[in-house]
Design a protein around this motif. Structure first.
Motif, PDB file in Angstrom:
ATOM      1  N   GLU B  78      -3.344   2.211  15.150  1.00  0.00           N
ATOM      2  CA  GLU B  78      -2.766   1.329  14.122  1.00  0.00           C
ATOM      3  C   GLU B  78      -3.296   1.767  12.746  1.00  0.00           C
ATOM      4  N   VAL B  79      -2.493   1.495  11.698  1.00  0.00           N
ATOM      5  CA  VAL B  79      -3.031   1.751  10.356  1.00  0.00           C
ATOM      6  C   VAL B  79      -3.642   0.461   9.816  1.00  0.00           C
ATOM      7  N   PRO B  80      -4.683   0.560   8.985  1.00  0.00           N
ATOM      8  CA  PRO B  80      -5.258  -0.646   8.385  1.00  0.00           C
ATOM      9  C   PRO B  80      -4.188  -1.432   7.627  1.00  0.00           C
ATOM     10  N   ALA B  81      -4.271  -2.760   7.736  1.00  0.00           N
ATOM     11  CA  ALA B  81      -3.264  -3.620   7.105  1.00  0.00           C
ATOM     12  C   ALA B  81      -3.191  -3.390   5.599  1.00  0.00           C
ATOM     13  N   ALA B  82      -4.313  -2.968   5.011  1.00  0.00           N
ATOM     14  CA  ALA B  82      -4.358  -2.812   3.549  1.00  0.00           C
ATOM     15  C   ALA B  82      -3.397  -1.748   3.040  1.00  0.00           C
ATOM     16  N   TYR B  83      -2.927  -0.856   3.895  1.00  0.00           N
ATOM     17  CA  TYR B  83      -1.951   0.150   3.456  1.00  0.00           C
ATOM     18  C   TYR B  83      -0.654  -0.521   2.997  1.00  0.00           C
ATOM     19  N   GLU B  84      -0.408  -1.737   3.495  1.00  0.00           N
ATOM     20  CA  GLU B  84       0.818  -2.440   3.132  1.00  0.00           C
ATOM     21  C   GLU B  84       0.655  -3.084   1.766  1.00  0.00           C
ATOM     22  N   GLY B  85       1.147  -2.440   0.746  1.00  0.00           N
ATOM     23  CA  GLY B  85       1.172  -3.035  -0.586  1.00  0.00           C
ATOM     24  C   GLY B  85      -0.177  -3.340  -1.199  1.00  0.00           C
ATOM     25  N   GLY B  86      -1.207  -2.591  -0.843  1.00  0.00           N
ATOM     26  CA  GLY B  86      -2.503  -2.828  -1.471  1.00  0.00           C
ATOM     27  C   GLY B  86      -3.343  -1.574  -1.415  1.00  0.00           C
ATOM     28  N   SER B  87      -4.617  -1.725  -1.710  1.00  0.00           N
ATOM     29  CA  SER B  87      -5.529  -0.588  -1.662  1.00  0.00           C
ATOM     30  C   SER B  87      -6.480  -0.757  -0.488  1.00  0.00           C
ATOM     31  N   CYS B  88      -6.751   0.342   0.226  1.00  0.00           N
ATOM     32  CA  CYS B  88      -7.780   0.328   1.264  1.00  0.00           C
ATOM     33  C   CYS B  88      -9.129   0.524   0.583  1.00  0.00           C
TER      34      CYS B  88
END
Lengths: 216, 472
Positions: B78-88
């Motif tokens: 899975e990719v970290p949720a922060a990739y969705e419209g934000g900064s990791c």
């Protein structure tokens, strides 16, 4: 007449104008001025003023470095013209370089400038230098202090190798060793048997004065 | 974005000027074999000076093969949720010093610190991508392999690290592919990226070039990470510095894409501006976030992810300076939608990692992430009806609307909102709370375990370089 040229030389250093300083030095020699007096009563007064302005917070490093560059440009003209046994007064002689495997230049050059501005004679041998190259320069310059710079956690270990090489060459008692660079700490410097560590170029000058036991 | 026009103008200008410099003057490649390869591929090469220039054709075809959607995956794909419209947010690294977990003493970092700091990042919910954050100084140069092994073993989150010498890249790649279940599995969903820094302007060391080429050959994402110093290794204006950052990265985008088309690349910058009073490089300065927001702008311009240094500080303890600088250097990066913000755990101008700062950074990130949501625009019919019913002097607390919505607001875990009396009674400082939490995580947090056979394989690979090595 001479007084005027000394003041102009000093001012070129204070203003940080290497080209003017070089030109003034040439003019001074053409007019028959004493090169040693040009250095002592012109350039050295100028660089002392630059140092003063830096200490009081008016000048920052760029003014200091370009002031030292101006001094060096004029020295390159005046020193070859020194007569007979005339020799410029220096506080001490320092060889500086970045250790083998490390190509970082800026911090080391800054230390060199600060030392120059404070009356030291600095031989900067550049970057990626083997212990043997440091040793050759130390012997050539008859140095009181050697400064070894390393910016990388991997190359800082080379500073220890330099100290070992100095011992083998029988120079360890003749020359003080200063180390520096971002990953280097006072504890590390102590562990590898260095004489001095400074965390920045300004404290490097204090350390250099302490190592040669001269008043700053 | 409110300033889209402004950033587009910056990107266009910086790109044009970098190309002008790379075509006219070029960059240095201190590697004779590579010079020969590049000359064959059509790069104008001066073998005497080792200077290589770009051509518009090379640039165009390189940008055409540059893959855009490069993401880092966790162990479960899975990719970290922060990739969705934000900064990791990612751990900092990798200095040789740490403030001790128990005593706060400033000392050299060890392998045990690597393990503990990775474990803490695994446990902290606001940390999306993990770094070793320190260099294990008790292991010699092959510490890089142990650090990668500890990352794979102690966190399921994606991680970022590097090898210091080309001769260890094969071993590192073997570990990564092994842990991922093979080369194809890794390449489909990479859980690791590497990073390499140029010496600005226009130079990479032969070691770093060797490492980058090998990682790229194996299809492992490579971050080209500028460390420009404004006023020293780059011009003193931010725009001038950004041109240096961009030319150093763009040159190697073109080299790596020409040699290995389709190699996943990240656009990185942990640059800063020199303090001209001391010659030191302050990382808590406002300019730190400002200049690295330029990397976010340029990464977006080339359509690749950015990794930007911020959330940084020059403070030596968890104090007002640390709080001010951490937030101040993160904001420009959030504003330019940096893909990855690089800095969790860093203090002391990046020279020392702090356990307590790392725990507090989690709190800071949670707070700024909430702030970044702003006032959302939605249909307020329910609110309007409620307000009408509550005029005059009504109370909204017991309404279902409140119950459904109040948890959107931020609730800190460390920051004190207590009254003076309660705060005095508790008698615990921010630093104390952070230390307690860090110790608790290190003692009790169990990262999802790796398969025993994979772990044994990691150990076997490390032993080629450190014969007595075993996991602790």
């Amino acid at each position: 007449m001479s007084e005027e040229i000394y003041n102009k030389l000093a001012q070129a250093v204070i203003d940080g104008e290497p080209e003017d300083a070089e030109e003034l030095a040439r003019q001074a020699l053409e007019q028959g001025a004493d090169p040693l007096a040009c250095i002592n009563q012109g350039l050295m007064k100028g660089i002392a003023k630059v140092g003063e302005l830096f200490s009081s917070g008016e000048y920052f490093l760029p003014e200091l470095i370009i002031g030292a560059d101006a001094m060096k440009a004029a020295l390159d003209v005046l020193e070859p013209a020194l007569m007979g046994d005339q020799r410029r007064d220096v506080v001490g002689r320092v060889v500086l370089g970045t250790v083998e495997g490390d190509l970082h230049e800026i911090g080391k050059t800054l230390v060199g400038t600060m030392l120059t501005a404070n009356g030291f004679q600095v031989t900067d041998i550049g970057v990626d230098k083997k212990p043997s190259e440091f040793i050759a320069a130390i012997q050539e310059a008859d140095a009181d202090i050697v400064g070894a710079s390393a910016l990388l956690t991997t190359t800082m270990l080379q500073q220890e190798k330099l100290i070992e090489a100095l011992k083998e060459a029988g120079l360890r008692d003749k020359v003080k060793v200063m180390v520096g660079g971002a990953p280097v700490t006072e504890g590390f410097a102590k562990d590898i048997g260095a004489d001095g560590y400074a965390e920045d170029a300004i404290s490097a000058v204090d350390m250099a004065f302490r190592l040669i036991d001269a008043p700053a | 974005m409110p300033d889209a026009q402004h950033t587009e103008a910056i990107a266009q200008l910086v790109h044009e000027k970098s190309v002008e410099i790379l075509v006219e003057v070029g960059f240095n490649v201190p590697d004779e074999n590579l010079l020969v390869r590049l000359e064959r591929l059509g790069f104008p090469v001066d073998s005497e000076s080792q200077q290589v220039r770009l051509t518009p054709d090379l640039l165009e075809s390189a940008l055409a093969t540059l893959p855009g959607d490069v993401k880092l995956y966790n162990r479960d794909g899975e990719v970290p949720a922060a990739y969705e419209g934000g900064s990791c947010f990612m751990g900092a690294g990798t200095p040789v010093n740490v403030f001790d977990l128990q005593t706060g003493e400033h000392r050299s970092a060890t392998r045990q610190d690597v393990r503990h700091l990775v474990t803490i990042q695994d446990a902290l919910p606001q940390v999306d991508i993990v770094r070793p954050t320190v260099t294990a100084t008790d292991l010699g140069e092959a510490s890089d392999l142990v650090e990668i092994a500890e990352l794979l073993r102690n966190t399921a989150k994606p991680s970022v690290h590097r090898t210091l010498a080309p001769e260890r890249v094969e071993a590192a790649v073997e570990m990564l592919f092994n842990a991922a279940g093979g080369k194809d599995a890794f390449q489909a969903r990479p859980n690791f990226a590497t990073l390499y820094c140029p010496i600005s302007p226009g130079y990479f060391t032969p070691e770093n070039i060797g490492c980058m080429l090998m990682w790229a050959e194996h299809g492992v994402p490579v971050t080209l990470l500028s460390m420009a110093m404004g006023g020293a290794s780059a011009p003193a204006t931010l725009l001038g510095e950004l041109i240096v950052i961009n030319l150093d990265i763009l040159a190697w985008i073109v080299v790596l894409q020409t040699l290995y088309p389709g190699t996943p690349l990240l656009y990185g910058s942990v640059s800063a501006v020199l303090d001209m009073r001391t010659g030191l490089l302050p990382l808590g300065a406002p300019e730190r976030g400002m200049i690295n927001s330029g990397a976010a702008i340029m990464g977006r311009y080339y359509g690749i992810p950015s990794m930007c240094g911020g959330l940084s500080s020059d403070a030596k303890q968890l104090d007002a300076q640390a709080g001010f600088e951490k937030v101040n250097t993160a904001i420009p990066l959030l504003r330019q939608e940096a893909t990855i913000i690089y800095g969790v755990g860093a203090t002391d101008a990046g020279s020392t990692i702090s356990y307590t700062q790392m725990v507090f950074d989690n709190e800071i990130i949670a707070g700024v992430r909430r702030m970044w949501q702003g006032i959302t625009l939605h249909d307020p019919t329910e609110e309007v009806e409620l307000i009408k019913a509550k005029i005059p002097r009504g109370n909204f607390m017991s309404t279902p609307h409140t119950k459904r919505n109040y948890r959107r607001h931020w609730y800190p875990e460390i920051i004190s909102r207590d009254t003076y009396d309660t705060w005095t009674e508790k008698g615990e400082t921010i630093e104390g709370i952070c230390r307690r939490k860090a110790i608790d995580i290190v003692s009790n947090h169990q990262p999802p375990p790796l398969d025993a056979s994979v772990e044994a394989e990691l150990e076997r690979i490390v032993r080629r370089y450190l014969p007595d090595f075993h996991f602790i």
